[in-house]
Design a protein around this motif. Structure first.
Motif, short mmCIF file in Angstrom:
data_model
loop_
_atom_site.label_atom_id
_atom_site.label_comp_id
_atom_site.label_asym_id
_atom_site.label_seq_id
_atom_site.Cartn_x
_atom_site.Cartn_y
_atom_site.Cartn_z
N GLY A 1 -1.43 17.64 -8.64
CA GLY A 1 -0.93 19.13 -8.68
C GLY A 1 -2.16 19.99 -7.69
N PRO A 2 -1.67 21.03 -7.58
CA PRO A 2 -2.74 21.98 -6.60
C PRO A 2 -3.91 22.08 -7.34
N ASP A 3 -4.17 21.99 -8.83
CA ASP A 3 -5.29 21.90 -9.58
C ASP A 3 -6.18 20.79 -9.63
N GLY A 4 -5.53 19.83 -9.21
CA GLY A 4 -6.20 18.41 -9.23
C GLY A 4 -5.69 17.43 -10.39
N ALA A 5 -4.86 18.11 -11.10
CA ALA A 5 -4.53 17.28 -12.09
C ALA A 5 -3.36 16.23 -11.79
N VAL A 6 -3.63 14.98 -12.31
CA VAL A 6 -2.76 13.99 -12.06
C VAL A 6 -1.30 14.26 -12.61
N LEU A 7 -0.20 14.28 -11.74
CA LEU A 7 1.09 14.57 -12.36
C LEU A 7 1.81 13.05 -12.46
N GLN A 8 1.42 12.00 -11.81
CA GLN A 8 1.88 10.78 -11.67
C GLN A 8 1.13 10.00 -11.14
N THR A 9 1.13 8.48 -11.57
CA THR A 9 0.48 7.35 -10.96
C THR A 9 1.57 6.35 -10.84
N LEU A 10 1.37 5.66 -9.63
CA LEU A 10 2.28 4.48 -9.34
C LEU A 10 1.53 3.26 -9.01
N GLU A 11 1.47 2.13 -9.31
CA GLU A 11 1.03 0.98 -8.92
C GLU A 11 1.92 0.02 -8.44
N THR A 12 1.58 -0.49 -7.52
CA THR A 12 2.71 -1.78 -7.07
C THR A 12 1.69 -2.77 -6.20
N THR A 13 2.47 -3.79 -5.60
CA THR A 13 1.94 -4.54 -4.77
C THR A 13 2.77 -4.91 -3.46
N VAL A 14 2.02 -5.23 -2.27
CA VAL A 14 3.00 -5.30 -1.17
C VAL A 14 2.43 -6.75 -0.55
N THR A 15 3.68 -7.50 -0.40
CA THR A 15 3.35 -9.03 -0.05
C THR A 15 3.86 -9.14 1.30
N SER A 16 3.20 -9.76 2.34
CA SER A 16 3.59 -9.89 3.72
C SER A 16 4.43 -11.14 3.87
N ASP A 17 5.33 -11.26 4.79
CA ASP A 17 6.07 -12.40 5.02
C ASP A 17 5.52 -13.09 6.30
N ALA A 18 4.48 -12.47 6.84
CA ALA A 18 3.83 -12.97 8.11
C ALA A 18 2.31 -12.75 7.93
N ASP A 19 1.65 -13.65 8.61
CA ASP A 19 0.11 -13.57 8.75
C ASP A 19 -0.23 -12.70 9.74
N GLN A 20 -1.37 -12.16 9.87
CA GLN A 20 -1.99 -11.31 11.09
C GLN A 20 -2.02 -12.00 12.29
N SER A 21 -2.03 -13.21 12.07
CA SER A 21 -2.29 -14.08 13.58
C SER A 21 -1.02 -14.06 14.55
N ILE A 22 0.19 -13.37 14.00
CA ILE A 22 1.17 -13.02 14.77
C ILE A 22 1.01 -12.08 15.93
N LEU A 23 -0.26 -11.36 15.64
CA LEU A 23 -0.76 -10.25 16.72
C LEU A 23 -1.48 -10.80 17.90
N PRO A 24 -1.42 -10.01 18.77
CA PRO A 24 -2.25 -10.42 20.13
C PRO A 24 -3.69 -9.91 19.76
N ALA A 25 -4.64 -10.28 20.16
CA ALA A 25 -5.96 -10.17 19.98
C ALA A 25 -6.40 -8.58 20.45
N GLU A 26 -5.65 -8.39 21.63
CA GLU A 26 -5.63 -6.89 22.26
C GLU A 26 -4.26 -6.22 22.47
N PRO A 27 -4.23 -4.88 22.66
CA PRO A 27 -3.12 -4.21 22.81
C PRO A 27 -2.36 -4.77 24.04
N LEU A 28 -1.24 -4.99 24.12
CA LEU A 28 -0.55 -5.40 25.33
C LEU A 28 -0.54 -4.17 26.36
N VAL A 29 -0.36 -3.06 25.90
CA VAL A 29 -0.30 -1.71 26.70
C VAL A 29 -0.98 -0.75 26.15
#
Length: 177
Positions: free
Chosen positions: A117-145
């Motif tokens: 809230g505007p006073d800093g009081a916690v109105l809600q807390t959500l906890e979750t996990t995110v799981t990837s179906d790919a590894d970072q190694s699919i990315l190039p080492a440098e931006p292509l553009v």
């Protein structure tokens, strides 16, 4: 006849009151935000990965409220923290982490979301996990553009020609091997 009219008015009043009370009931519970999506975004063209969390607002929040997300850092160390203001007119909230490295396929990463809230009081807390179906190694080492016009990166496209093999991203922890 008078009894029927009185009964009709009473029944009408009772139905009206019941409908009014039913309209005040919330089916979504007391929490102002509901988790609607979570994933990793791998931007191949720009060679980065991020977490992306989407939430729907289910209840109004006081003006000046904020949402803070703490994303587990796949590279280790302190969590990555993102704080955003909640705007009353926006029904959807999208949280995208800073760029991350070292994402491993099939490993769950923790995310904690707090609505304050505007006073800093916690109105809600959500906890979750995110799981990837790919590894970072699919990315190039440098931006292509690079740049606002997405020009070919001269470090990748030498003399304007595409390389026969792109160098792929590595986790800094993997570089010592």
């Amino acid at each position: 006849m008078r009894r029927m009219a009185a009964f009709g008015r009473l029944l009408s009043l009772a139905l009206s009151l019941a409908m009014t009370l039913a309209a005040c009931q919330r089916e979504t519970g007391p929490d102002p935000l509901q988790l609607t999506g979570k994933l990793f975004v791998f931007n191949y063209r720009l060679a980065y990965a991020t977490y992306m969390i989407t939430l729907d607002r289910t209840k109004p929040v006081p003006d000046g409220s904020t949402v803070t997300a703490e994303f587990e850092n796949p590279a280790g160390g302190e969590p990555l923290v993102l704080t955003r203001k909640l705007f009353p007119q926006l029904e959807k909230v999208v949280l995208e982490s800073p760029d991350i490295t070292c994402v491993k396929k099939a490993r769950p990463y923790r995310v904690t979301i707090r609505v304050n809230g505007p006073d800093g009081a916690v109105l809600q807390t959500l906890e979750t996990t995110v799981t990837s179906d790919a590894d970072q190694s699919i990315l190039p080492a440098e931006p292509l553009v690079i740049g606002p016009a997405y020009e070919k990166n001269p470090r990748v496209f030498r003399n304007g020609n595409a390389p026969e093999h792109f160098e792929m991203a590595k986790c800094p922890a993997d570089l010592s091997r």
